[in-house]
Design a protein around this motif. Sequence first.
Motif, mmCIF file in Angstrom:
data_model
loop_
_atom_site.group_PDB
_atom_site.id
_atom_site.type_symbol
_atom_site.label_atom_id
_atom_site.label_comp_id
_atom_site.label_asym_id
_atom_site.label_seq_id
_atom_site.Cartn_x
_atom_site.Cartn_y
_atom_site.Cartn_z
ATOM 1 N N PRO A 13 71.511 20.755 68.604
ATOM 2 C CA PRO A 13 72.513 21.138 69.051
ATOM 3 C C PRO A 13 73.590 20.686 70.104
ATOM 4 O O PRO A 13 74.722 20.577 70.336
ATOM 5 N N ASN B 11 76.359 21.334 61.234
ATOM 6 C CA ASN B 11 76.166 21.773 62.474
ATOM 7 C C ASN B 11 76.961 21.314 64.006
ATOM 8 O O ASN B 11 78.086 20.939 63.349
ATOM 9 N N ARG B 12 76.341 21.951 64.919
ATOM 10 C CA ARG B 12 77.834 22.218 65.891
ATOM 11 C C ARG B 12 77.998 20.255 66.092
ATOM 12 O O ARG B 12 79.371 20.558 66.696
#
Lengths: 252, 351
Positions: A13, B11-12
């Motif tokens: 992330p 995804n980010r």
Amino acid sequence: MPERDEFYVGYLPQAPPRLAQRTRRVAALLVVAAVLIAGGVALGFARLPRATFEFGNEKTFTGTVEVAPYPALLVRRPGNAQGLPKFSRYHLVAFGKHGADEELREWDGQAVTLAGTLVHRDGQTMIEIVGGSVRAAEGERVATGAPEALGEHRLVGEIVDSKCFLGVMNPGNLKPHRACAARCISGGIPPVLCVRDASGAAVYLLLVDRSGGPVGRRVLDYVAEPVRLVGDVERIGDQLVLRFDPREIERL
Amino acid sequence: MSVGYQAVGWNRQKKLYDRTLALGVGLYLALFLAISAAVNPNATAETLVIRAFGTGALLLLHVVLAIGPLCRLDRRFLPLLYNRRHLGVTMFGLALVHGLFSLVQFHAFGDTHPLVSLFTANSRYDSLAWFPFQPLGFVALVILFLMAATSHDFWLANLGAPVWKALHMLVYVAYSLVVAHVVLGSLQAETCPLLTGLVGAGLVAIVALHLVAGWRERALDAEHAGDATDGFVDVCAVDDIEPERAKIVTLGGERVAVFRYDDKVSAVGNACRHQNGPLGEGRIIDGCITCPWHGYQYRPEDGCSPPPFTEKVPTYDVRVTRGRVLVRSEAHAPGTPVAPAQVHAMGSRDA
């Protein structure tokens, strides 16, 4: 963690902080470069001359159809023509890259009304007719009359398809437009020799063969290139015409 | 990494990447169209669209081609490579709009099928200056289509890495065709030196980056000339390898990544099974070798991706003797367990 020890894994992330900051800077630089290049390239293209296709603005015209050498509509000039020919001569073409010969053959010499869209540049006017819109009209029929001979000339210029050049496409000449010009002329759009004087002003001569007929596909291999043509120039109304032998086109 | 296939494994980081890409492309097109309409009001709308999307695609193609060598020269550019396929597909999308508008504008609504006209309307195949430039762009577009259509990992797995890689190396053919398309086409009618200069600078930059990166790679491909004992080749000192990192050496014509981690040394084939990424430029994360390109992972002890993943790379026998690393030049089959070499003898830090 020192920057050299940072390691980027895209599916995690968070990117490592210094690498993320550097990547943001690189991305910002790329976006700024894209903006600058967009401006530079847009400004770098040559300015194009005025040439208009009144797309979406259909009008009705009344006049006399003349099919040879290329279809035209002769429209009487309103009021005092002040030394100009008594009628205007509008080239007639069909939709797309097609001439209007077939649609107008049966109307040769007759007064008609038709719907179409204007294309114009430098005092030259063309009408892209709406298919099936030609109707017989009441009124006076006019005819071109005998052409005025202006003698033999040796002319240097570029053969263009009149429809694109007059405004359906802009730019409608030179190398990038070559294939389109060939396609248009092949489909029956009248070919025109565009000759420029030292000041850049253009003169347009409709191209016909020695017998006065359309030259059509015989000029396809020479469109968009600088060429020299030798032939007899005539004036028909407000239109200049060059009678020449297509086998004698000279590339420059 | 994923076990099954999805259209896009969002995804980010990919979202950030794509938002930035959309911003850049959107700004480029909007500015180009706005400035062109302002300074060239007589140009037809189709002309402006053709120019905007064509130049945008060309610019993006340069970015796509520059990322690879930039990452070889400085691994801090690797975040740009992670989602490069979205750059490529976006570039193809721009080129497709350019191509379709051009095909309709120049070849449709005539007396010949547009695709036939594309190759026959300009007959001057005998002349360089008047050579038909549009077929060059068409062939390039076909290549870019094949690349975009097979960019998904599904095709990589089903075509096999060698075929997939060869297909995607055609981007250099496409780039050559695109440069010729521009030089023999639009630039023939334009006189502004900025346009010619930009195309030339782009070409020089791409060629130079690849040459410099290739020159650096040459050193890696030199066969390691260390002493060989029992088939083991002395490749380096243990201290030459940073902890959790690797040194890349060439043995038997293959690049081998020699990793140091947890007081141990293991060696595996350098090419990631995903897209041939250089595992030796990766690092150990959570006990696994992690590819710097897309994060594919392998256990150093057996070259296998941790379950449920199934990728495997070749492994190599390794010894550590008096502070030197020795690797057997013959590889084991992908996924073969090999005991790591201990840097220090068990229970001692002085070996």
